[in-house]
Design an enzyme around this catalytic site. Structure first.
Site, PDB file in Angstrom:
ATOM      1  CB  CYS A  38      -0.927  -0.008   1.217  1.00 34.70           C
ATOM      2  SG  CYS A  38      -1.951   1.467   1.323  1.00 34.70           S
ATOM      3  CB  CYS A  78      -0.693   2.568   3.994  1.00 30.21           C
ATOM      4  SG  CYS A  78      -2.156   1.877   3.246  1.00 30.21           S
ATOM      5  CG  ASP A  79       3.107   1.309   4.492  1.00 30.83           C
ATOM      6  OD1 ASP A  79       2.638   1.782   5.552  1.00 30.83           O
ATOM      7  OD2 ASP A  79       2.882   0.145   4.119  1.00 30.83           O
TER       8      ASP A  79
END
Ligand code: NAP
Length: 311
Positions: free
Chosen positions: A135, A138-139
């Site tokens: 992701c 997300c990261d």
């Protein structure tokens, strides 16, 4: 939470689940949505969605899915943040287990979607959260000023690579073939971006370095020549597709060889009263708008089923 037989239980809270919830809620069926392990589904992990009609400037994926949820809740859909552990579809009402809790359902709509696929490398799972990720949204931020790799040749990989250029100094897109599954527009965008470098005909054989608890590089191989080499990078993002979340229905519903639920007329499973919609049954289109479309169909069929069999 009312403890009685529910008219409609919906498993999953992505685009298809919310749409099914909206329609069944507006039909006064008070659906219960069991949100699952990844609330919001794949839209909650994406960035700008430019191909959902109605948003001329595009809309952020998480905002789109949150709007869907609010819309369904406004008409009485109930949401439960839990995931089901098993289901008994052998008799109606169906029995849906959430740990020790049992929910009874006259109709069931399976909208459990699909989750990111992993490469299955020896050290991959140990480095999730330490530089291995599925992701970028997300990261990606954690790799500001670093060099990262993205694996895959489809739209997801292009999207991840483009998103990561916001943070990383260099993004290397690693693809096992030299032709791409990605749409022309996405591929061209990635190719035009100076930060994105392409490594084609390349597979990842392993990821380093578990001892250091961070990604320091990848072991790469050219499947055509057999050449093997080490490639230094700070992260490996995967964009290699998804696997359907259907494990708990394995012995009860028909599936294809990859686990996608088999449906007839788009949303009917082989069990009367059980419908499936969205990515869990669609390996061909897999778009937010098609998931919403089949979510609507499943809801209309559940409503019809309840009319015919008594609520
Ligand atoms: P996808 O189209 O199935 O592409 C998966 C890619 O990963 C392929 O290039 C595949 O290689 C590669 N791959 C699969 N398993 C692999 C493995 N074990 N090792 C190495 N490479 C592997 O999946 P997706 O990109 O997630 O897209 C899914 C759907 O969502 C598509 O319909 C796509 O259009 C849509 N989508 C749209 C957008 C957008 O419009 N903004 C964004 C994301 C996704 P091969 O090509 O060699 O098989």
């Amino acid at each position: 939470m009312e403890n009685h037989v529910r008219n409609v239980v919906i498993i999953g809270s992505g685009c298809s689940g919310h749409t099914a919830a909206l329609y069944t809620a507006r039909a006064n069926l008070r659906p219960l949505v069991i949100e699952g392990r990844e609330p919001g589904g794949q839209l909650s992990l994406t960035t700008l969605v430019e191909n959902f009609p109605g948003f001329p400037e595009g809309i952020q994926g998480p905002e789109l899915v949150e709007n869907m949820r609010k819309q369904a809740a406004r008409f009485g859909a109930e949401y439960k943040l839990a995931h089901i552990t098993s289901a008994d579809l052998s008799a109606r009402p169906f029995r849906i287990h959430i740990g020790h809790e049992v929910v009874h359902a006259r109709t069931l709509i399976i909208a459990s979607g699909a989750s990111a696929r992993w490469l299955g490398l020896e050290h991959e799972q140990q480095l999730i959260g330490h530089g291995v990720s599925s992701c970028a949204t997300c990261d990606g931020f954690f790799f500001t000023g670093k060099e990262v790799a993205v694996v895959g040749g489809g739209d997801s990989a292009m999207e991840e690579a483009l998103f990561l250029t916001r943070f990383a100094t260099k993004v290397t897109l690693i693809h096992r073939r030299d032709t791409f599954r990605a749409s022309k527009i996405m591929l061209e965008r990635a190719q035009r971006n100076e930060k994105i470098h392409f490594l084609t005909n390349t597979v990842v054989d392993d990821v380093y370095d578990v001892a250091a608890r961070e990604v320091t590089g990848l072991k790469l191989r050219n499947p055509k020549t057999g050449e093997v080499w080490d490639f230094p990078t700070n992260a490996m993002f995967l964009g290699i597709g998804h696997v359907p979340n259907t494990q708990i229905f394995r012995k009860q519903l028909a599936m294809d060889k990859d686990g996608y639920l088999k449906t007839t007329q788009y949303v009917f499973t082989r069990v009367a009263g059980v419908f499936a919609c969205g990515d869990v049954q669609d390996r061909r289109y897999r778009q937010a708008i098609t998931a919403a479309g089949t979510g609507c169909m499943a809801a209309l069929e559940a409503e019809k089923f309840l009319e015919e069999h008594g609520t």
